[in-house]
Design a protein around this motif. Structure first.
Motif, PDB file in Angstrom:
ATOM      1  N   TRP A   1       0.814  -1.212   0.000  1.00 27.32           N
ATOM      2  CA  TRP A   1       0.000   0.000   0.000  1.00 27.32           C
ATOM      3  C   TRP A   1       0.849   1.265   0.000  1.00 27.32           C
TER       4      TRP A   1
ATOM      5  N   VAL B   1      -5.852   3.800   5.445  1.00 26.47           N
ATOM      6  CA  VAL B   1      -6.775   4.779   4.856  1.00 26.47           C
ATOM      7  C   VAL B   1      -6.802   6.041   5.709  1.00 26.47           C
TER       8      VAL B   1
ATOM      9  N   ARG C   1      -4.534   7.871   2.874  1.00 25.19           N
ATOM     10  CA  ARG C   1      -5.411   8.257   1.767  1.00 25.19           C
ATOM     11  C   ARG C   1      -6.240   9.487   2.084  1.00 25.19           C
TER      12      ARG C   1
ATOM     13  N   CYS D   1      -4.777  12.840   1.183  1.00 21.65           N
ATOM     14  CA  CYS D   1      -4.547  13.219  -0.214  1.00 21.65           C
ATOM     15  C   CYS D   1      -5.005  14.650  -0.446  1.00 21.65           C
TER      16      CYS D   1
ATOM     17  N   GLU E   1      -8.196   3.151  -6.821  1.00 25.10           N
ATOM     18  CA  GLU E   1      -7.755   2.576  -5.544  1.00 25.10           C
ATOM     19  C   GLU E   1      -8.579   1.366  -5.142  1.00 25.10           C
TER      20      GLU E   1
ATOM     21  N   THR F   1       3.618  10.772  -4.859  1.00 26.35           N
ATOM     22  CA  THR F   1       3.490  10.717  -3.403  1.00 26.35           C
ATOM     23  C   THR F   1       4.486  11.676  -2.775  1.00 26.35           C
TER      24      THR F   1
ATOM     25  N   TRP G   1       0.955  12.456   1.448  1.00 27.01           N
ATOM     26  CA  TRP G   1      -0.243  12.568   0.637  1.00 27.01           C
ATOM     27  C   TRP G   1       0.139  12.430  -0.835  1.00 27.01           C
TER      28      TRP G   1
END
Lengths: 189, 197
Positions: free
Chosen positions: A37, A81, A85, A88, A133, B117, B139
């Motif tokens: 991941w 997560v 994530r 992001c 994803e 990333t 992120w």
């Protein structure tokens, strides 16, 4: 020795010992999944450690889990997560750049076969990371790590039908990405 | 062509489910560094020990004499001059009092890097505003070609911390790491900034 005497001298396993016994067999797989991941060895180790910190006080719950391996990966996935994530959309200005010729290529090159294989794996890696994803998670768990569709459904909290249909579509997209004319191999066969 | 490596493995051709799955199954993942299990378990248990308030070890009968002795020693120690502690982790109040210093990092990219990333690692004594309990922030973002700027609102306690800010960027298996010192606070606005290209 009588049973009561045995019990008297028997030191009960501490919570920490029980915790170590429970999670130890699954640590490498957790690390591998975390690496899949995060794509970073240090991040993977940090992620596993973070999950363990949260699980130490839940030993009784761990002991009650029937199939601990997939359960731990589910916790790991949720934490991933949460930590990665959801950031992001960071409030920080995310404009950053780098010189492409400074990049360190990771793929090893140990002779022609290894090089070809590495190149194919890199193409597959690129295709995999180009997937959505949700699709990628399923491919990583099912096809790369070998979890069953039921286990994947449990880890990702999806129903099995969704897992199977996404897996089918993800594979089709991967095959398309690696089809002749799309994939470039450095040496002719 | 190696005999170990089937022709179909590396040559272009129709890719079936079996072959695709075999390729996926063979995708490499590095083994963790030596001592991984011991390291993560020890760290997890140590952190939990620090946080735990429910162990109540002093309540166990055989530990009362030890507790009493410790209590007496503590009393003597305090009577002789008090307690001076250099806390390794800044208290919440220290973070509250810290002024953010904006660190600007400017770089040029010759091409677009979609889905890159970005990872920022901070040294001890520094954190990013809004992310006070973590030292690594990560992120993903699409990095456009041309000049780009990353502005980091860094909080520092106790002057300039030792160490550096490490910024890592990964894109399609490629990686670049950049390291920056945290600048001292400027006199005019209480903050500071650097620009690095």
């Amino acid at each position: 020795m009588n049973t009561w005497l045995t019990r008297l001298f028997h030191t009960p396993q501490s919570r920490e010992d029980r915790f170590v016994s429970l999670v130890s067999p699954h640590l490498r797989r957790m690390y591998r999944m975390a690496y899949r991941w995060t794509m970073n060895a240090h991040e993977a180790e940090d992620l596993v450690q973070d999950v363990l910190v949260r699980l130490v006080p839940r030993v009784a719950e761990l002991e009650a889990v029937e199939r601990l391996g997939p359960w731990l990966v589910r916790v790991l996935y949720r934490r991933y997560v949460d930590l990665y994530r959801r950031r992001c959309a960071s409030p920080i200005d995310a404009n950053l750049s780098l010189e492409s010729d400074d990049l360190e290529r990771r793929a090893p090159a140990r002779g022609n076969d290894d090089f070809r294989r590495a190149e194919l794996q890199r193409a597959l890696q690129r295709a995999l990371w180009a997937l959505d994803e949700e699709w990628r998670d399923i491919v990583l768990l099912h096809d790369v790590e070998g979890y069953t569709a039921i286990e994947v459904a449990d880890i990702l909290q999806l129903n099995v039908g969704t897992v199977k249909s996404r897996l089918h579509r993800a594979r089709a997209k991967l095959k398309k990405s690696l089809a002749p004319g799309t994939l470039q191999i450095s040496e002719a066969c | 062509m190696s005999t170990k490596e089937p022709l179909s493995h590396s040559c272009p051709g129709p890719l079936g489910d079996d072959r695709l799955q075999r390729l996926l199954r063979e995708m490499p993942a590095p083994e963790p560094e030596v001592g991984f299990e011991r390291r993560v378990l020890r760290a997890a248990l140590a952190i939990r020990h620090e946080r735990s308030e429910s162990r109540m070890w002093w309540f166990r009968p055989m530990r009362w004499p030890v507790a009493a002795t410790a209590f007496c020693l503590l009393g003597l120690f305090l009577a002789k001059g008090g307690l001076r502690v250099n806390a390794p982790v800044p208290a919440l109040a220290d973070w509250e009092a810290a002024t953010p210093r904006t660190v600007h990092i400017v770089l040029d990219s010759p091409r677009q890097l979609p889905g890159a990333t970005i990872r920022v690692r901070l040294p001890a004594g520094a954190t990013l505003e809004g992310y006070r309990d973590i030292d690594t922030l990560q992120w993903q973002a699409d990095i456009p070609a041309g000049g780009n700027r990353l502005s980091l609102p860094v909080l520092v306690t106790g002057g300039t911390p030792e160490g550096i800010i490490r910024v890592e960027i990964e894109h399609e298996g490629a990686r670049k790491a950049l390291e920056f010192s945290i600048p001292p606070p400027s006199k005019d606005d209480g903050g500071a900034s650097i620009t690095t290209t």
